[in-house]
Design an enzyme around this catalytic site. Structure first.
Site, mmCIF file in Angstrom:
data_model
loop_
_atom_site.group_PDB
_atom_site.id
_atom_site.type_symbol
_atom_site.label_atom_id
_atom_site.label_comp_id
_atom_site.label_asym_id
_atom_site.label_seq_id
_atom_site.Cartn_x
_atom_site.Cartn_y
_atom_site.Cartn_z
ATOM 1 C CD GLU A 266 0.852 3.150 15.663
ATOM 2 O OE1 GLU A 266 0.605 4.361 15.519
ATOM 3 O OE2 GLU A 266 1.670 2.549 14.961
ATOM 4 N NE ARG B 56 9.675 5.166 11.916
ATOM 5 C CZ ARG B 56 8.412 4.769 11.905
ATOM 6 N NH1 ARG B 56 7.844 4.349 13.025
ATOM 7 N NH2 ARG B 56 7.716 4.793 10.784
ATOM 8 C CB CYS C 147 1.451 7.749 10.218
ATOM 9 S SG CYS C 147 0.696 6.272 10.909
ATOM 10 C CG MET D 115 -1.776 1.287 1.298
ATOM 11 S SD MET D 115 -2.965 1.304 2.658
ATOM 12 C CE MET D 115 -4.306 0.388 1.903
ATOM 13 C CE LYS E 248 6.051 1.484 15.819
ATOM 14 N NZ LYS E 248 5.321 0.966 14.629
ATOM 15 C CB THR F 278 -2.132 7.151 3.326
ATOM 16 O OG1 THR F 278 -3.214 7.934 2.829
ATOM 17 C CG2 THR F 278 -2.645 6.055 4.241
ATOM 18 C CB SER G 50 6.181 -9.183 -6.839
ATOM 19 O OG SER G 50 5.022 -9.272 -6.048
ATOM 20 C CG HIS H 41 -3.563 8.642 11.899
ATOM 21 N ND1 HIS H 41 -4.449 7.744 11.383
ATOM 22 C CD2 HIS H 41 -2.354 8.005 11.949
ATOM 23 C CE1 HIS H 41 -3.822 6.604 11.132
ATOM 24 N NE2 HIS H 41 -2.555 6.736 11.475
#
Length: 367
Positions: free
Chosen positions: A212, A118, A158, A15, A215, A343, A41, A253
């Site tokens: 989450e 990160r 995000c 995605m 983070k 996104t 792929s 978000h």
């Protein structure tokens, strides 16, 4: 297309990888010339590899549809085909970390969405409006590894995007923030595809997203930190307590934030001053007119029922933070609601803005 920098996308069939492909279609600086994904792929044309699972809505860009997909693990296959890569890899963190380092080791810089690097001390975790100076650590990183041209830069999770810019704007204006309580309501697209089961999300809220809260509470400290010697040292404040929830929204978000200033009572800003700081906030991406940068990084709305994901997530190319309901807090000092497009600003378009920052600072010269 002549004169554009040729770029690759790792994890191109997922995605986030698809969003990179779509957002780079008409980019003035970059052109996709290399796509890589999992071994299943590899060897297919891109249009065949994503057949029946192209999720973006628009057509696959013509210049990418007929590119052959390479195995992302075969990092040497990128040589001669692109100058740097965007990483949207989906595999174990240790595997991603090793693979991103492999690309960097052969002279191909990596601009990553993945979380694997990160917390690597010499890897900058960038929000271009906040810490563009953290790119200075790249010279240390290259020296540490013995890399000539390659390096790694990452973007944060995000969930931070909706509140970090307004918090930083206040800190920059001389109003340090000591403590915050953040409650996020995160869109299902943040879980990737197929993501969260529809049976879990319809008529429901899930009050847990693995990793989450950690983070959200910790990554802000590295972003607000400073380079000391051969590493980025975390800031001490703000202390953040986070509640992260998955809600039945496709994109966008939302964060409900209460914050306390690290100032005497008579030095704390008024609501009018806070709004003035936010409305006037500009930083390096705006000063340099970077292509993906929002003209207004922070947008303040005064309606009692805004921001809302469906109405506000696309603000300023989907790259602005929209804030509403700024008001006093009975426990801390102030509270507000903030929204960002997870996104776009929070994923691929935020990664592209990081690459634009790096280009503007000369990191892609002589590749």
């Amino acid at each position: 297309m002549s004169g554009k920098i040729k770029v690759g996308v790792l994890g191109a069939t997922g995605m986030v990888g698809q969003r990179y492909i779509a957002n780079l279609a008409d980019h003035p600086w970059f052109e996709v010339s290399y796509v890589a994904a999992s071994p299943r792929s590899a060897g297919k044309l891109y249009k065949d590899a994503v057949e029946n699972r192209w999720l973006i809505g628009a057509e696959i860009p013509a210049g990418v549809a007929d590119l052959m997909v390479y195995d992302a693990n075969d990092f040497k296959s990128a040589l001669g085909k692109c100058k740097f890569v965007f990483s949207a890899l989906e595999m174990g963190k240790d595997e991603i970390k090793a693979l991103e380092e492999s690309y960097a080791s052969i002279g191909i810089p990596v601009v990553s969405n993945a979380s694997a690097n990160r917390w690597t001390e010499d890897v900058p975790m960038l929000i271009p409006e906040i810490n563009p100076d953290h790119t200075d650590i790249i010279a240390v990183q290259k020296k540490h590894h013995g890399w000539d041209k390659g390096f790694i830069a990452v973007k944060p999770n995000c969930s931070l995007q909706s509140y970090m810019a307004p918090v930083y704007a206040l800190i920059k204006a001389g109003y340090p923030v000591k403590r915050m309580v953040v409650t996020t309501m995160q869109a299902v697209s943040g879980a990737g595809y197929p993501g969260v089961s529809s049976f879990d999300m319809i008529d429901n809220i899930v009050p847990y997203i693995g990793g989450e809260e950690e983070k959200t509470e910790q990554e802000c400290l590295k972003i607000l930190g400073s380079i000391e010697g051969d590493k980025i040292k975390n800031a001490r404040y703000p202390l953040v307590s986070a509640h992260c929830n998955r809600v039945p929204v496709i994109d966008g978000h939302t964060a409900c934030v209460s914050l306390e200033f690290d100032l005497p009572e008579d030095k704390k800003p008024s609501l009018e001053e806070i709004e003035r700081v936010w409305v006037n906030f500009r930083s390096y991406p705006q000063e340099q007119n970077l292509p993906s940068a929002p003209l207004h990084p922070i947008i303040v709305r005064h309606e009692t029922n805004r921001p809302q994901p469906r109405r506000d997530r696309e603000a300023d190319k989907g790259m602005a933070v929209t804030i509403g309901r700024l008001r006093p807090c009975r426990v801390f000092d102030v509270r507000f609601v903030a929204l960002s497009h997870n996104t776009k600003r929070g994923a691929a378009l935020g990664g592209i803005l990081n690459a634009e920052l790096l280009k503007a600072k000369g990191f892609f010269e002589n590749l």
